[in-house]
Design an enzyme around this catalytic site. Structure first.
Site, PDB file in Angstrom:
ATOM      1  N   ALA A  12       0.836  -1.208   0.000  1.00 55.17           N
ATOM      2  CA  ALA A  12       0.000   0.000   0.000  1.00 55.17           C
ATOM      3  C   ALA A  12       0.870   1.257   0.000  1.00 55.17           C
ATOM      4  CB  ALA A  12      -0.928  -0.019   1.213  1.00 55.17           C
ATOM      5  N   ARG A  22       3.307  10.323  -9.668  1.00 53.59           N
ATOM      6  CA  ARG A  22       2.701  10.513 -11.003  1.00 53.59           C
ATOM      7  C   ARG A  22       1.845  11.772 -11.037  1.00 53.59           C
ATOM      8  NH1 ARG A  22       2.674   4.818 -10.906  1.00 53.59           N
ATOM      9  NH2 ARG A  22       0.627   4.696  -9.931  1.00 53.59           N
ATOM     10  N   ALA A  34       9.870   0.582   8.537  1.00 58.33           N
ATOM     11  CA  ALA A  34      10.499   0.104   9.775  1.00 58.33           C
ATOM     12  C   ALA A  34      11.551  -0.976   9.533  1.00 58.33           C
ATOM     13  CB  ALA A  34       9.417  -0.425  10.724  1.00 58.33           C
ATOM     14  N   CYS A  43       3.182 -11.966  -0.220  1.00 58.57           N
ATOM     15  CA  CYS A  43       2.428 -13.191  -0.502  1.00 58.57           C
ATOM     16  C   CYS A  43       3.339 -14.292  -1.043  1.00 58.57           C
ATOM     17  CB  CYS A  43       1.317 -12.915  -1.510  1.00 58.57           C
ATOM     18  SG  CYS A  43       0.357 -11.460  -1.083  1.00 58.57           S
ATOM     19  N   TYR A  62      11.079  -3.684  -7.015  1.00 56.23           N
ATOM     20  CA  TYR A  62      12.184  -2.827  -7.451  1.00 56.23           C
ATOM     21  C   TYR A  62      13.100  -2.594  -6.256  1.00 56.23           C
ATOM     22  CZ  TYR A  62       9.189  -1.576 -11.415  1.00 56.23           C
ATOM     23  OH  TYR A  62       8.390  -1.608 -12.514  1.00 56.23           O
ATOM     24  N   ASN A 292      -2.839  -2.783  -2.697  1.00 50.73           N
ATOM     25  CA  ASN A 292      -2.268  -2.046  -3.827  1.00 50.73           C
ATOM     26  C   ASN A 292      -3.215  -0.953  -4.316  1.00 50.73           C
ATOM     27  OD1 ASN A 292       0.405  -3.330  -4.977  1.00 50.73           O
ATOM     28  ND2 ASN A 292      -0.815  -4.979  -4.130  1.00 50.73           N
ATOM     29  N   TYR A 412     -16.021 -22.452 -23.046  1.00 47.30           N
ATOM     30  CA  TYR A 412     -16.009 -23.925 -22.958  1.00 47.30           C
ATOM     31  C   TYR A 412     -15.027 -24.527 -23.957  1.00 47.30           C
ATOM     32  CZ  TYR A 412     -17.247 -28.662 -24.315  1.00 47.30           C
ATOM     33  OH  TYR A 412     -17.172 -29.981 -24.643  1.00 47.30           O
TER      34      TYR A 412
HETATM   35  C1  LIG Z   1       2.684 -15.073   4.498  1.00 43.10           C
HETATM   36  C2  LIG Z   1       1.637 -14.210   3.845  1.00 43.10           C
HETATM   37  C3  LIG Z   1       1.034 -14.636   2.673  1.00 43.10           C
HETATM   38  C4  LIG Z   1       0.041 -13.851   2.078  1.00 43.10           C
HETATM   39  N1  LIG Z   1      -0.540 -14.304   0.923  1.00 43.10           N
HETATM   40  C5  LIG Z   1      -1.488 -13.544   0.333  1.00 43.10           C
HETATM   41  C6  LIG Z   1      -2.090 -13.964  -0.886  1.00 43.10           C
HETATM   42  O1  LIG Z   1      -1.749 -15.025  -1.427  1.00 43.10           O
HETATM   43  N2  LIG Z   1      -3.044 -13.169  -1.433  1.00 43.10           N
HETATM   44  C7  LIG Z   1      -3.429 -11.985  -0.858  1.00 43.10           C
HETATM   45  O2  LIG Z   1      -4.287 -11.291  -1.412  1.00 43.10           O
HETATM   46  N3  LIG Z   1      -2.859 -11.546   0.286  1.00 43.10           N
HETATM   47  C8  LIG Z   1      -1.901 -12.297   0.893  1.00 43.10           C
HETATM   48  N4  LIG Z   1      -1.307 -11.851   2.035  1.00 43.10           N
HETATM   49  C9  LIG Z   1      -1.711 -10.545   2.581  1.00 43.10           C
HETATM   50  C10 LIG Z   1      -0.962  -9.423   1.869  1.00 43.10           C
HETATM   51  O3  LIG Z   1       0.406  -9.710   1.905  1.00 43.10           O
HETATM   52  C11 LIG Z   1      -1.273  -8.126   2.563  1.00 43.10           C
HETATM   53  O4  LIG Z   1      -2.652  -7.868   2.403  1.00 43.10           O
HETATM   54  C12 LIG Z   1      -0.484  -6.967   1.992  1.00 43.10           C
HETATM   55  O5  LIG Z   1       0.896  -7.193   2.117  1.00 43.10           O
HETATM   56  C13 LIG Z   1      -0.854  -5.690   2.731  1.00 43.10           C
HETATM   57  O6  LIG Z   1      -0.081  -4.646   2.273  1.00 43.10           O
HETATM   58  P1  LIG Z   1       0.182  -3.396   3.229  1.00 43.10           P
HETATM   59  O7  LIG Z   1       1.086  -2.481   2.482  1.00 43.10           O
HETATM   60  O8  LIG Z   1      -1.099  -2.884   3.756  1.00 43.10           O
HETATM   61  O9  LIG Z   1       0.934  -4.025   4.483  1.00 43.10           O
HETATM   62  P2  LIG Z   1       2.397  -4.627   4.554  1.00 43.10           P
HETATM   63  O10 LIG Z   1       2.734  -5.340   3.306  1.00 43.10           O
HETATM   64  O11 LIG Z   1       2.452  -5.349   5.858  1.00 43.10           O
HETATM   65  O12 LIG Z   1       3.305  -3.336   4.641  1.00 43.10           O
HETATM   66  C14 LIG Z   1       3.284  -2.495   5.749  1.00 43.10           C
HETATM   67  C15 LIG Z   1       4.690  -1.978   5.952  1.00 43.10           C
HETATM   68  O13 LIG Z   1       4.663  -0.990   6.951  1.00 43.10           O
HETATM   69  C16 LIG Z   1       5.813  -1.149   7.763  1.00 43.10           C
HETATM   70  N5  LIG Z   1       5.525  -0.552   9.058  1.00 43.10           N
HETATM   71  C17 LIG Z   1       4.669  -0.994  10.007  1.00 43.10           C
HETATM   72  N6  LIG Z   1       4.663  -0.179  11.061  1.00 43.10           N
HETATM   73  C18 LIG Z   1       5.535   0.811  10.768  1.00 43.10           C
HETATM   74  C19 LIG Z   1       5.994   1.953  11.478  1.00 43.10           C
HETATM   75  N7  LIG Z   1       5.524   2.255  12.684  1.00 43.10           N
HETATM   76  N8  LIG Z   1       6.899   2.753  10.895  1.00 43.10           N
HETATM   77  C20 LIG Z   1       7.386   2.466   9.656  1.00 43.10           C
HETATM   78  N9  LIG Z   1       7.000   1.395   8.946  1.00 43.10           N
HETATM   79  C21 LIG Z   1       6.087   0.588   9.505  1.00 43.10           C
HETATM   80  C22 LIG Z   1       6.017  -2.652   7.823  1.00 43.10           C
HETATM   81  O14 LIG Z   1       7.340  -2.971   8.161  1.00 43.10           O
HETATM   82  C23 LIG Z   1       5.637  -3.070   6.427  1.00 43.10           C
HETATM   83  O15 LIG Z   1       6.739  -3.143   5.559  1.00 43.10           O
HETATM   84  C24 LIG Z   1      -0.324 -12.617   2.663  1.00 43.10           C
HETATM   85  C25 LIG Z   1       0.282 -12.184   3.845  1.00 43.10           C
HETATM   86  C26 LIG Z   1       1.260 -12.968   4.434  1.00 43.10           C
HETATM   87  C27 LIG Z   1       1.895 -12.506   5.705  1.00 43.10           C
END
Ligand SMILES: Cc1cc2nc3c(=O)[nH]c(=O)nc-3n(C[C@H](O)[C@H](O)[C@H](O)COP(=O)(O)OP(=O)(O)OC[C@H]3O[C@@H](n4cnc5c(N)ncnc54)[C@H](O)[C@@H]3O)c2cc1C
Length: 439
Positions: A12, A22, A34, A43, A62, A292, A412
């Protein structure tokens, strides 16, 4: 000052930062992350653990230099936000051991989720992991690569627990999955979950309805490693403490432009509860595609552009050993818990024409209202579930009925489906239920 600060460099956060760039080529954009990694496919971690992907870098979309040089994003790794002062528009963070502060004109909170960790006794210093960051997976994979892990315990039989069970099994471990509930996959209705359960039992020891601490006490010194996959909660604390309104599961409440209740603060990804189109209200559904897309909307709007997030319908798919397990919308249990008069229609169809080699059974459950409005679907089979669920997701997005689904002109050819697609068969069966009830 015109500065966008993005809190979190995951799916996100990096989508938000890139979208903002952009919209406004001149905007100063700072991303605080962090951990030591940003912009990677979380995932994919189970497949890295399984050894299907050799190097963790392969999961990175990237490298940091690309974001810094090509997108001119000031990406600060190992920079952990600790406090938000929404009135002063300042984020306090820790970077390389030092307390720092940064002001912003706009902030996107994209801190993701925090893995659940129930109180466990009897771990006795055993290597214990949660899998929510690249570093977690690198450490577990390094341990697995030593060849010293024979017995692995996975705590939790949700979708990530089952993915991890498969990964560890693939690595040659004897795997036990222990779950407090008396079933696997609570986000499926029980008849479908039971099919998955039987499949898992053929490949791993499944202990349902157990107290993990008791299990550990009774079987010491087993196991060699513990992997805790006990759900996820939104990382909303910093924004909530600053006064942002929260909703389901403690996730941040946002409007369709991803604005939180705090002026100048947007939020996206697993830390928010976006609008759920079938429920008609916000829901906590932490999944990759929405992370995303919501990130993109938040970044676009925070940078001065315009975009709207259309909401989720709760579509998810998971590979459990040889099974494809898919769901969208609401399960029967979820629909009823939401006060809907829902019913379910089950069929067992086929993944290919019945004469075509390799044909497999495909279980389909449609959940619908008595009047025929579609509420959800679940599909389980060795093939044909994963992408077929998206047809129902599209129908749910459009608020369509079982009549509409039965009328869809689906593709089909014998290697891919029977002439009546399993969804058509299920929709026709649901039509009979709806029309008999109306007669
Ligand atoms: C093992 C696993 C498998 C998964 N498989 C799937 C799948 O197959 N299909 C699917 O749709 N979803 C899947 N998911 C879920 C998906 O990965 C998440 O929905 C997605 O990553 C969420 O994105 P995000 O950016 O919100 O959070 P995250 O990807 O968790 O990113 C948040 C970021 O913020 C950082 N952060 C947190 N707190 C702080 C702070 N205080 N200061 C600075 N940085 C901070 C973290 O370190 C992290 O890098 C899976 C999740 C896991 C754990």
């Amino acid at each position: 000052m015109t500065r966008l600060v993005v809190l979190g460099g995951g799916a996100a956060g990096m989508s938000a930062a890139s979208a903002a760039r952009r919209v406004d080529p001149a905007l100063e954009i700072v991303v605080l992350e962090a951990t030591g990694f940003a912009a990677y496919g979380m995932c994919g971690l189970p497949y890295y653990l399984a050894g299907l992907i050799e190097r963790p870098e392969e999961l990175v979309s990237y490298p940091p230099e690309y974001f810094r040089d090509r997108r001119r994003l000031d990406l600060r790794l190992r920079a952990e936000a600790v406090e938000l002062d929404a009135d002063q528009r300042v984020v306090h963070y820790r970077h390389e051991g030092r307390e720092q502060r940064i002001g912003f004109s706009a902030l996107v909170v994209a801190a993701g989720g925090v893995p659940g960790f129930p109180p466990l006794h009897g771990l006795d210093g055993r290597p214990t992991f949660t899998i929510r960051a690249m570093e977690d997976a690198i450490a577990l994979r390094a341990l697995l690569d030593t060849g010293s892990v024979r017995d692995a315990l996975v705590v939790g039989a949700g979708y990530i627990g089952l993915e991890l069970a498969e990964a560890l099994h693939g690595h040659g471990c004897r795997v036990t999955v222990a779950e407090r509930l008396d079933r696997v996959l609570p986000n499926l209705d029980e008849p479908l979950a039971a099919i998955v359960e039987e499949h898992v039992r053929e490949r791993a020891e499944l202990r349902l309805g157990v107290d993990v601490s008791e299990l550990l006490a009774n079987r010491a010194p087993w196991p060699d490693v513990v992997v805790v996959c006990a759900g996820v909660r939104p990382a909303s604390t910093i924004a909530a403490k600053a006064g942002a309104r929260t909703g389901p599961g403690g996730a941040l409440l946002v409007d369709d432009r991803m604005r939180t209740s705090l002026p100048g603060v947007w939020a996206a990804g697993d830390c928010v509860a976006p609008y759920h189109r079938v429920l008609g209200r916000p829901a906590f559904v932490p999944l990759g595609p929405a992370a995303n897309k919501t990130g993109r909307v938040a970044g676009t709007v925070a940078a001065g552009g315009d975009a709207v997030f259309a909401g989720v319908v709760g579509t998810a798919v998971v590979k459990v050993f040889e099974l494809e397990v898919a769901r969208t919308g609401l399960t029967l249990a979820e629909a009823r818990a939401a006060g809907m008069t829902a019913t379910a229609t089950d069929v067992v169809s086929r993944s290919r024409a019945k004469y075509y080699p390799g044909v497999e059974p495909l279980h389909v459950r449609l959940v619908h209202e008595a009047g025929g409005r579609l509420l959800g679907a679940q599909l389980v089979g060795r093939e044909g579930a994963a992408k077929r669920v998206d047809v129902v997701a599209a129908a749910l997005h459009g608020g369509l009925s079982v009549d509409d689904l039965a009328a869809f002109d689906l593709s089909y050819a014998p290697p891919y489906s029977p002439v009546y697609d399993p969804l058509t068969v299920a929709a026709q069966a649901a039509q009979r239920v709806v029309h008999e009830a109306a007669a």
